[in-house]
Scaffold this motif. Structure first.
Motif, PDB file in Angstrom:
ATOM      1  N   TYR A 178       0.841  -1.189   0.000  1.00  0.00           N
ATOM      2  CA  TYR A 178       0.000   0.000   0.000  1.00  0.00           C
ATOM      3  C   TYR A 178       0.877   1.241   0.000  1.00  0.00           C
ATOM      4  O   TYR A 178       1.447   1.612   1.032  1.00  0.00           O
ATOM      5  CB  TYR A 178      -0.941  -0.005   1.214  1.00  0.00           C
ATOM      6  CG  TYR A 178      -1.831  -1.225   1.245  1.00  0.00           C
ATOM      7  CD1 TYR A 178      -2.989  -1.277   0.482  1.00  0.00           C
ATOM      8  CD2 TYR A 178      -1.485  -2.338   1.994  1.00  0.00           C
ATOM      9  CE1 TYR A 178      -3.797  -2.408   0.486  1.00  0.00           C
ATOM     10  CE2 TYR A 178      -2.286  -3.472   2.005  1.00  0.00           C
ATOM     11  CZ  TYR A 178      -3.438  -3.499   1.255  1.00  0.00           C
ATOM     12  OH  TYR A 178      -4.230  -4.623   1.250  1.00  0.00           O
ATOM     13  N   ASN A 179       1.026   1.832  -1.198  1.00  0.00           N
ATOM     14  CA  ASN A 179       1.863   3.027  -1.357  1.00  0.00           C
ATOM     15  C   ASN A 179       3.257   2.824  -0.781  1.00  0.00           C
ATOM     16  O   ASN A 179       3.787   3.682  -0.073  1.00  0.00           O
ATOM     17  CB  ASN A 179       1.201   4.244  -0.723  1.00  0.00           C
ATOM     18  CG  ASN A 179       0.313   4.991  -1.711  1.00  0.00           C
ATOM     19  OD1 ASN A 179       0.406   4.794  -2.923  1.00  0.00           O
ATOM     20  ND2 ASN A 179      -0.556   5.849  -1.200  1.00  0.00           N
ATOM     21  N   GLY A 180       3.848   1.675  -1.054  1.00  0.00           N
ATOM     22  CA  GLY A 180       5.217   1.409  -0.625  1.00  0.00           C
ATOM     23  C   GLY A 180       5.339   0.813   0.762  1.00  0.00           C
ATOM     24  O   GLY A 180       6.466   0.538   1.212  1.00  0.00           O
ATOM     25  N   ALA A 181       4.219   0.593   1.447  1.00  0.00           N
ATOM     26  CA  ALA A 181       4.248  -0.036   2.770  1.00  0.00           C
ATOM     27  C   ALA A 181       3.702  -1.451   2.652  1.00  0.00           C
ATOM     28  O   ALA A 181       2.673  -1.675   2.008  1.00  0.00           O
ATOM     29  CB  ALA A 181       3.411   0.763   3.766  1.00  0.00           C
ATOM     30  N   PRO A 182       4.354  -2.439   3.255  1.00  0.00           N
ATOM     31  CA  PRO A 182       3.868  -3.823   3.145  1.00  0.00           C
ATOM     32  C   PRO A 182       2.507  -3.991   3.813  1.00  0.00           C
ATOM     33  O   PRO A 182       2.257  -3.433   4.885  1.00  0.00           O
ATOM     34  CB  PRO A 182       4.935  -4.642   3.885  1.00  0.00           C
ATOM     35  CG  PRO A 182       6.118  -3.755   4.001  1.00  0.00           C
ATOM     36  CD  PRO A 182       5.594  -2.348   4.044  1.00  0.00           C
ATOM     37  N   SER A 183       1.633  -4.741   3.174  1.00  0.00           N
ATOM     38  CA  SER A 183       0.387  -5.145   3.826  1.00  0.00           C
ATOM     39  C   SER A 183       0.732  -6.108   4.957  1.00  0.00           C
ATOM     40  O   SER A 183       1.869  -6.594   5.048  1.00  0.00           O
ATOM     41  CB  SER A 183      -0.522  -5.845   2.820  1.00  0.00           C
ATOM     42  OG  SER A 183       0.088  -7.066   2.400  1.00  0.00           O
ATOM     43  N   PRO A 184      -0.217  -6.394   5.855  1.00  0.00           N
ATOM     44  CA  PRO A 184       0.092  -7.352   6.926  1.00  0.00           C
ATOM     45  C   PRO A 184       0.604  -8.684   6.395  1.00  0.00           C
ATOM     46  O   PRO A 184       1.563  -9.239   6.933  1.00  0.00           O
ATOM     47  CB  PRO A 184      -1.260  -7.508   7.638  1.00  0.00           C
ATOM     48  CG  PRO A 184      -1.961  -6.224   7.409  1.00  0.00           C
ATOM     49  CD  PRO A 184      -1.566  -5.787   6.031  1.00  0.00           C
ATOM     50  N   THR A 185      -0.013  -9.198   5.326  1.00  0.00           N
ATOM     51  CA  THR A 185       0.425 -10.491   4.786  1.00  0.00           C
ATOM     52  C   THR A 185       1.863 -10.415   4.308  1.00  0.00           C
ATOM     53  O   THR A 185       2.692 -11.292   4.616  1.00  0.00           O
ATOM     54  CB  THR A 185      -0.484 -10.919   3.621  1.00  0.00           C
ATOM     55  OG1 THR A 185      -1.816 -11.101   4.108  1.00  0.00           O
ATOM     56  CG2 THR A 185      -0.006 -12.231   3.006  1.00  0.00           C
ATOM     57  N   LEU A 186       2.225  -9.372   3.566  1.00  0.00           N
ATOM     58  CA  LEU A 186       3.602  -9.225   3.080  1.00  0.00           C
ATOM     59  C   LEU A 186       4.570  -8.991   4.230  1.00  0.00           C
ATOM     60  O   LEU A 186       5.694  -9.526   4.229  1.00  0.00           O
ATOM     61  CB  LEU A 186       3.677  -8.070   2.080  1.00  0.00           C
ATOM     62  CG  LEU A 186       5.056  -7.813   1.461  1.00  0.00           C
ATOM     63  CD1 LEU A 186       5.604  -9.070   0.803  1.00  0.00           C
ATOM     64  CD2 LEU A 186       4.993  -6.658   0.464  1.00  0.00           C
TER      65      LEU A 186
END
Length: 263
Positions: free
Chosen positions: A82-90
């Motif tokens: 999300y805009n360069g921030a990892p999602s919880p799964t990633l």
């Protein structure tokens, strides 16, 4: 005077009831035009039922394995960013890969995944940046492969990267139920693959969720083995969320939050 008496001829005795029961009954043989099609139909039905059950059992078994052989590299399969921030799964995958790296499982980490239309960041680039900035891994030890919108496409690109570095073996970090399919795809690219899955995330929350993931992965595995196709996995988080700098999931504050579906 001789009297002749005509004796009755002896009648054959009927077998006793017990003897009659012991005699095998003659059965009418079914014609081949009936027997052969029915046998074929039953065989196909058995294959159609047993094959998915067998694959599902293999997926369930693989999901419970944590394979950590000494390897050339750790592969982190892509998930939403999300805009360069990892999602919880990633983020869970990246943290697990960092643990493997610190334990000396492999001297290098390969992050994987492209971007959806309209995204400013790739999954691979987001993962690499997190490992360097948050995990403290030297930049020379993290390689991004920003290719692919599904597992097969990504692992084909990873195979090329492995050839370039003359690497042969890898430990794949992904969700538990994805281990069997990702190992098969990596193996077909010439990579000696093991799987060390994460133990957090939507895919392991409830028994119903686990069953749904196993069913979906069974279909995905058979689709790849039989048809050579990969499947696009729907977003695991269902609703779009954004990760703030502290790493805590929160509701999106801006409609411009960029997202890629997990897989």
């Amino acid at each position: 005077m001789t009297l002749e008496v005509e004796l009755p001829e002896p009648q054959p005795e009927e077998p006793a009831a017990e003897e009659r029961e012991d005699r095998p009954r003659e059965r009418r043989r079914r014609p081949l035009w009936f027997t052969i099609p029915v046998s074929v139909l039953l065989g196909l039905l058995a294959i159609a039922v047993l094959t998915p059950l067998t694959v599902g059992a293999r997926i369930w078994y693989q999901a419970r394995q944590d394979e950590r052989p000494r390897s050339d590299a750790i592969i982190v399969l892509g998930a939403a960013q999300y805009n360069g921030a990892p999602s919880p799964t990633l983020k869970w995958r990246l943290q697990h890969a960092l643990e493997l790296y610190r334990d000396g499982v492999a001297p290098a980490i390969v992050t994987v995944g492209g971007k959806a239309s309209g995204d400013n960041y790739t999954e691979a680039g987001t993962g690499r940046a997190w490992l360097i900035e948050k995990g403290g891994v030297p930049a020379s030890k993290v390689f991004a492969v920003p290719v692919g919108r599904d597992t097969l496409e990504s692992l084909k690109a990873v195979g090329t990267e492995f050839d370039r570095h003359h690497w042969k073996s890898a430990v794949i970090v992904t969700d538990p139920w994805h281990g069997l399919r990702s190992k098969k795809m990596a193996g077909d690219q010439g990579i000696e693959a093991a799987a060390s899955p994460t133990r957090s995330g939507p895919s392991v929350q409830t028994r119903d969720t686990q069953f749904n993931y196993i069913a979906r992965e069974t279909g995905g595995y058979l689709s790849y083995v039989l048809l050579g196709r990969s499947v696009q996995v729907p977003d695991e988080t269902i609703k779009r969320i954004r990760i703030d700098p502290s790493g805590t999931p929160s509701s999106p504050s801006s409609p411009s939050a960029s997202a890629s579906p997990s897989r």
